[in-house]
Every structure is written in structure tokens, then in C-alpha cells.
Design a protein around this motif. Structure first.
Motif, PDB file in Angstrom:
ATOM      1  N   VAL A  30       0.854  -1.189   0.000  1.00 38.75           N
ATOM      2  CA  VAL A  30       0.000   0.000   0.000  1.00 38.75           C
ATOM      3  C   VAL A  30       0.887   1.237   0.000  1.00 38.75           C
ATOM      4  O   VAL A  30       1.860   1.312   0.758  1.00 38.75           O
ATOM      5  N   GLY A  31       0.576   2.197  -0.869  1.00 33.08           N
ATOM      6  CA  GLY A  31       1.331   3.452  -0.909  1.00 33.08           C
ATOM      7  C   GLY A  31       0.753   4.474   0.050  1.00 33.08           C
ATOM      8  O   GLY A  31      -0.453   4.519   0.267  1.00 33.08           O
ATOM      9  N   ARG A  32       1.616   5.270   0.666  1.00 35.30           N
ATOM     10  CA  ARG A  32       1.217   6.431   1.480  1.00 35.30           C
ATOM     11  C   ARG A  32       0.045   6.151   2.415  1.00 35.30           C
ATOM     12  O   ARG A  32      -1.024   6.728   2.261  1.00 35.30           O
ATOM     13  N   ASN A  33       0.267   5.303   3.404  1.00 39.88           N
ATOM     14  CA  ASN A  33      -0.836   4.943   4.293  1.00 39.88           C
ATOM     15  C   ASN A  33      -0.676   5.501   5.709  1.00 39.88           C
ATOM     16  O   ASN A  33      -1.430   5.125   6.603  1.00 39.88           O
ATOM     17  N   TYR A  34       0.327   6.365   5.905  1.00 39.09           N
ATOM     18  CA  TYR A  34       0.432   7.131   7.163  1.00 39.09           C
ATOM     19  C   TYR A  34       0.536   8.596   6.750  1.00 39.09           C
ATOM     20  O   TYR A  34       1.350   8.948   5.871  1.00 39.09           O
ATOM     21  N   ALA A  35      -0.262   9.464   7.379  1.00 44.02           N
ATOM     22  CA  ALA A  35      -0.341  10.861   6.944  1.00 44.02           C
ATOM     23  C   ALA A  35       1.016  11.560   6.996  1.00 44.02           C
ATOM     24  O   ALA A  35       1.403  12.278   6.062  1.00 44.02           O
ATOM     25  N   LYS A 191      -5.759 -14.588  -2.267  1.00 40.41           N
ATOM     26  CA  LYS A 191      -5.683 -16.045  -2.070  1.00 40.41           C
ATOM     27  C   LYS A 191      -4.662 -16.349  -0.984  1.00 40.41           C
ATOM     28  O   LYS A 191      -3.771 -15.534  -0.690  1.00 40.41           O
ATOM     29  N   PRO A 192      -4.771 -17.548  -0.389  1.00 38.32           N
ATOM     30  CA  PRO A 192      -3.787 -17.923   0.624  1.00 38.32           C
ATOM     31  C   PRO A 192      -2.377 -17.774   0.068  1.00 38.32           C
ATOM     32  O   PRO A 192      -2.104 -18.193  -1.062  1.00 38.32           O
ATOM     33  N   GLY A 193      -1.521 -17.175   0.859  1.00 38.46           N
ATOM     34  CA  GLY A 193      -0.144 -16.950   0.418  1.00 38.46           C
ATOM     35  C   GLY A 193       0.128 -15.514   0.013  1.00 38.46           C
ATOM     36  O   GLY A 193       1.284 -15.124  -0.141  1.00 38.46           O
ATOM     37  N   ASP A 194      -0.929 -14.727  -0.164  1.00 34.61           N
ATOM     38  CA  ASP A 194      -0.703 -13.317  -0.488  1.00 34.61           C
ATOM     39  C   ASP A 194      -0.245 -12.555   0.760  1.00 34.61           C
ATOM     40  O   ASP A 194      -0.769 -12.772   1.864  1.00 34.61           O
ATOM     41  N   LEU A 195       0.736 -11.678   0.569  1.00 29.80           N
ATOM     42  CA  LEU A 195       1.194 -10.786   1.642  1.00 29.80           C
ATOM     43  C   LEU A 195       0.799  -9.358   1.280  1.00 29.80           C
ATOM     44  O   LEU A 195       0.844  -8.976   0.107  1.00 29.80           O
ATOM     45  N   ILE A 196       0.423  -8.584   2.288  1.00 28.49           N
ATOM     46  CA  ILE A 196       0.118  -7.165   2.084  1.00 28.49           C
ATOM     47  C   ILE A 196       1.029  -6.339   2.988  1.00 28.49           C
ATOM     48  O   ILE A 196       0.929  -6.429   4.219  1.00 28.49           O
ATOM     49  N   TYR A 197       1.942  -5.582   2.390  1.00 30.03           N
ATOM     50  CA  TYR A 197       2.744  -4.605   3.142  1.00 30.03           C
ATOM     51  C   TYR A 197       1.887  -3.338   3.235  1.00 30.03           C
ATOM     52  O   TYR A 197       1.520  -2.761   2.214  1.00 30.03           O
ATOM     53  N   THR A 198       1.551  -2.920   4.463  1.00 28.18           N
ATOM     54  CA  THR A 198       0.459  -1.962   4.640  1.00 28.18           C
ATOM     55  C   THR A 198       0.878  -0.497   4.618  1.00 28.18           C
ATOM     56  O   THR A 198       0.045   0.382   4.826  1.00 28.18           O
ATOM     57  N   GLY A 199       2.153  -0.218   4.353  1.00 31.02           N
ATOM     58  CA  GLY A 199       2.590   1.182   4.277  1.00 31.02           C
ATOM     59  C   GLY A 199       3.495   1.545   5.446  1.00 31.02           C
ATOM     60  O   GLY A 199       3.496   0.873   6.476  1.00 31.02           O
ATOM     61  N   THR A 200       4.291   2.595   5.245  1.00 33.34           N
ATOM     62  CA  THR A 200       5.295   2.952   6.251  1.00 33.34           C
ATOM     63  C   THR A 200       4.985   4.289   6.891  1.00 33.34           C
ATOM     64  O   THR A 200       4.445   5.189   6.240  1.00 33.34           O
ATOM     65  N   PRO A 201       5.329   4.452   8.175  1.00 34.74           N
ATOM     66  CA  PRO A 201       5.199   5.765   8.815  1.00 34.74           C
ATOM     67  C   PRO A 201       6.334   6.704   8.398  1.00 34.74           C
ATOM     68  O   PRO A 201       7.217   6.327   7.628  1.00 34.74           O
ATOM     69  N   GLU A 202       6.301   7.915   8.913  1.00 34.69           N
ATOM     70  CA  GLU A 202       7.309   8.923   8.585  1.00 34.69           C
ATOM     71  C   GLU A 202       8.699   8.515   9.107  1.00 34.69           C
ATOM     72  O   GLU A 202       8.813   7.686  10.000  1.00 34.69           O
ATOM     73  N   GLY A 203       9.720   9.154   8.522  1.00 32.74           N
ATOM     74  CA  GLY A 203      11.079   8.921   8.988  1.00 32.74           C
ATOM     75  C   GLY A 203      11.887   8.043   8.049  1.00 32.74           C
ATOM     76  O   GLY A 203      12.966   7.562   8.432  1.00 32.74           O
ATOM     77  N   VAL A 204      11.400   7.820   6.820  1.00 40.66           N
ATOM     78  CA  VAL A 204      12.169   6.986   5.890  1.00 40.66           C
ATOM     79  C   VAL A 204      13.504   7.648   5.575  1.00 40.66           C
ATOM     80  O   VAL A 204      13.650   8.863   5.683  1.00 40.66           O
TER      81      VAL A 204
END
Ligand code: MN
Length: 228
Positions: A30-35, A191-204
Motif C-alpha cells: 500500500v502506498g502512502r498509508n500514514y499521513a 488467495k492464501p499466500g498473499d502478503l500485504i505490506y500496509t505502508g510505512t510511517p514517517e522517517g524513511v
């Protein structure tokens, strides 16, 4: 019938307290998921629909593995992220049943060639070279969802060589875990086996060869990655 060459090895992730492993089918991010992260990247964090990019399944990297500094970049960035592992097929999930499809959760790192991603953004081109490179998806062992009750209000943090770089909470996700599953399962049959990276907070920020990165999320196994 045979294959003309050996079929690729099944990509997989360790499971906490288990000898069995989680076979990885696809990796959604997911892109840009922390304000505050959207702001640091120069965007207005209004609640526009979530957007996604993907990485190949075999980009996944085990906890403790060494990741070679990737080619064609001078600005490799870390991104601490909560990873959701899907365990049941899922189309058009509802907020009520979304979490029924979750196998478990893990601490992940969405490694990014930021310079290549920035060039893609400027030219309106896909992000694959910036995001979907080899070894770009370190992932700690998955904890069963039944053992992760507080995952939606968990501290999420990242250190480089022991210095704290990111420190936030999963309760700051713009799109919560159930909301992401509802949205994503309307676009794709999960489907089973899918991974979802849910986005990163600030400070990259950047890492260089020799750096050791730790990603922590309360209640989950800490992820360690060394860049070599
Ligand atoms: Mn990310």
C-alpha cells in the motif's frame, strides 16, 4: 509432461513457533498509508482511495538474512511496515468479515531504490524498478492472527545501527487493515499466500553497505536485516 527447466523454488516466510513455512503467492504493498509519511514525500494526506504496487513473491527475504546493496541506485531506503498474511480466499470482503481471511502478521521492510522511484514518479512511469527488485521484501516470522489481538494499536519502529529512525503506531494507518482488505479484495481475488505490506510511517531514509536495520512491531518478532 515435464518442465523445460526446474520450476522455481516456492518463495516462503517463516512462521513463529512452527517448523512449517508460509508459501508466498503475491506481494501487494500500500502506498502512502500514514499521513506524516505522505507529507514527508510531498503529498497531501487526504483520504483518497488507497493505491497499490506489487513485488514478485521471490523478493521476500528471511529474518536475519543479508541483503546485497542493489544495483543502479545511490539511495536505498528502508520502510518499516506491518505485513498482513492472507490465509483464505477472499473476494469483495466486508468490514465485518475482512479479518477472517488473515492468517497472521509480521514485521516487514519495503526496501526502496528511492532515486529510481522518484524518477518514475516524475515521468509518470511504473514504480517497478524502484520497488520490485531482488531481495526488496525482508519479512520476519509470521505470528498467527489469533495471537495478535492488539496489532491495530501497536508501536511500529525502525532502527539503523541502533539509532531510532521511525517510531509510530499502527493506529495511525490512514486505511486500517480491514479497510485495506475490503478495498484490495474488490480489485483482486486474494488467495492464501498473499502478503500485504500496509505502508510505512514517517522517517524513511537511506542505508549503506554494512548497516544493520531492525524493524519492531509490538507483539511480533523483530526483523533484522544487514545490507552487504
Ligand atoms: Mn512502503
Amino acid at each position: 509432461m515435464g518442465f523445460v527447466f526446474d520450476a522455481p523454488k516456492q518463495a516462503s516466510v517463516a512462521i513463529h513457533n512452527s517448523a512449517d513455512r508460509f508459501p508466498v503467492r503475491r506481494i501487494f504493498c500500500v502506498g502512502r498509508n500514514y499521513a506524516a509519511h505522505a507529507r514527508e514525500m510531498g503529498h497531501d494526506p487526504d483520504r483518497e482511495a488507497p493505491f497499490y504496487f506489487t513485488k514478485p513473491a521471490d523478493a521476500v527475504v528471511d529474518n536475519g538474512a543479508q541483503v546485497p546493496y542493489p544495483p543502479k541506485t545511490e539511495n536505498l531506503h528502508y520502510e518499516a511496515e506491518l505485513v498482513v498474511a492472507i490465509g483464505k480466499e477472499c473476494t469483495n470482503a466486508t468490514l465485518e468479515n475482512a479479518l477472517d481471511h488473515v492468517f497472521g502478521y509480521a514485521a516487514g521492510n519495503d526496501l526502496t531504490r528511492r532515486d529510481l522511484q522518484s524518477q518514475s514518479k516524475q515521468k509518470g512511469r511504473p514504480w517497478d524498478t524502484g520497488k520490485a527488485f531482488d531481495h526488496s521484501a525482508p519479512c520476519a516470522p509470521i505470528h498467527l492472527a489469533t495471537d495478535a489481538d492488539d496489532i491495530e494499536k501497536a508501536r511500529i519502529w525502525l532502527t539503523v545501527n541502533g539509532d531510532i529512525k521511525q517510531d509510530s503506531n499502527t493506529n495511525k494507518l490512514i486505511w486500517s487493515v480491514p479497510e485495506v482488505i475490503v478495498n484490495l479484495s474488490g480489485l483482486f481475488t486474494l488467495k492464501p499466500g498473499d502478503l500485504i505490506y500496509t505502508g510505512t510511517p514517517e522517517g524513511v531514509g537511506p542505508v549503506v553497505k554494512g548497516d544493520v536495520i531492525h524493524v519492531g512491531i509490538d507483539g511480533l518478532t523483530e526483523l533484522e536485516t544487514k545490507i552487504v
